[in-house]
Scaffold this motif. Sequence first.
Motif, PDB file in Angstrom:
ATOM      1  N   PRO A  54      14.101  -3.158 -13.930  1.00 23.53           N
ATOM      2  CA  PRO A  54      14.900  -1.999 -13.505  1.00 23.53           C
ATOM      3  C   PRO A  54      14.097  -1.037 -12.637  1.00 23.53           C
ATOM      4  O   PRO A  54      12.901  -0.840 -12.843  1.00 23.53           O
ATOM      5  CB  PRO A  54      15.306  -1.348 -14.835  1.00 23.53           C
ATOM      6  N   VAL A  55      14.764  -0.456 -11.660  1.00 21.82           N
ATOM      7  CA  VAL A  55      14.146   0.529 -10.767  1.00 21.82           C
ATOM      8  C   VAL A  55      14.598   1.923 -11.211  1.00 21.82           C
ATOM      9  O   VAL A  55      15.800   2.169 -11.356  1.00 21.82           O
ATOM     10  CB  VAL A  55      14.562   0.271  -9.298  1.00 21.82           C
ATOM     11  N   PRO A  56      13.664   2.859 -11.456  1.00 15.32           N
ATOM     12  CA  PRO A  56      14.051   4.185 -11.966  1.00 15.32           C
ATOM     13  C   PRO A  56      14.832   5.030 -10.978  1.00 15.32           C
ATOM     14  O   PRO A  56      15.486   5.993 -11.371  1.00 15.32           O
ATOM     15  CB  PRO A  56      12.696   4.835 -12.303  1.00 15.32           C
ATOM     16  N   ASP A  57      14.800   4.692  -9.701  1.00 13.91           N
ATOM     17  CA  ASP A  57      15.515   5.465  -8.681  1.00 13.91           C
ATOM     18  C   ASP A  57      16.930   4.898  -8.511  1.00 13.91           C
ATOM     19  O   ASP A  57      17.108   3.771  -8.037  1.00 13.91           O
ATOM     20  CB  ASP A  57      14.761   5.395  -7.360  1.00 13.91           C
ATOM     21  N   PRO A  58      17.983   5.648  -8.889  1.00 16.40           N
ATOM     22  CA  PRO A  58      19.357   5.125  -8.806  1.00 16.40           C
ATOM     23  C   PRO A  58      19.843   4.898  -7.377  1.00 16.40           C
ATOM     24  O   PRO A  58      20.834   4.209  -7.156  1.00 16.40           O
ATOM     25  CB  PRO A  58      20.193   6.200  -9.508  1.00 16.40           C
TER      26      PRO A  58
END
Length: 328
Positions: A267-271
Amino acid sequence: MIETKKTTETLLKVENLKKYFPIKKGIAVQRYVGDLKAVDGVSFEIRRGETLGLVGESGCGKSTIGRVILRLLEPSKGKVIFEGKVLNELSHEEMRQMRSQMQMIFQDSYASLNPRMRVGDIIAEPILIQGVSSRAEREKRVCKILDVVGLSPYHGARYPHEFSGGQRQRIGIARALALNPKLIICDEPVSALDLSIQAQLINLLEDLQKEYHLTYLFIAHDLSVVKHISDRVAVMYLGKIAELANSEELYKNPQHPYTIALLSAIPVPDPTVKKDRIILKGDVPSPVNPPSGCRFHTRCPKVQSICKEQDPNFRDIGNDHFVACHLV
């Protein structure tokens, strides 16, 4: 603080390791009907002072490898060599003495601690087993170890149920450190904890590695955690290692289709960042009856006919990067 001395010297070597669990049917008279092939021909080495991350889906054989290395489970075939000694050829007494150099941190911090023993006695038990008979010396070492892992000496008088999950895992780390080991096998030590507590324990493990010149086999399924702590990473699939490389090399230049799919799922923390995730089709095959050829071919998006027929060799493609794939 003293820096860990990472060298090219091999501390632990695993050669063609296999662990099969026999399957039996029947009630009164049981008969052998096959094997569950949890680990099926795994080879790797761990260098002194480094952290080797071992990742893969649940059920791929990661934890079994850790237990076989320490002979908590006996191997079906293969060798585990620690500082030149073949562990599976040692007697019970020789292996007991060797375990002072090899310890384990378990995933379930509650189940791995005796609920009827005080924390101080839990940490002191391995010290007593290894021959330190002086009670004053044991208590002194227990207080020091508790302080090292971020607990207070008075915590030694309490029972495991009186602590939080993160604190119990610190107790597990303290018990592993009690005999000043050279190798610690970390079996998903932070997977059941909150993210903030995970970060604290990962930082603690890194600090302890530098101070005590420890070597880690870090078993996990969280690729972001493994990237942070590992020098090299091995990716497992259905009892075999699919890829092994330097951590930076593996994350920047993955070669095996399974590794590429796993990395796409981080998962990438930046939406606002969109990521193309590779969705693997089908389920993981049963280790009782694994597929012929490459074990990943039933789910591989790039499968070819040779993948179904021949088991790929685990080979070096350069820069200490090993891959078991016909397409590379």
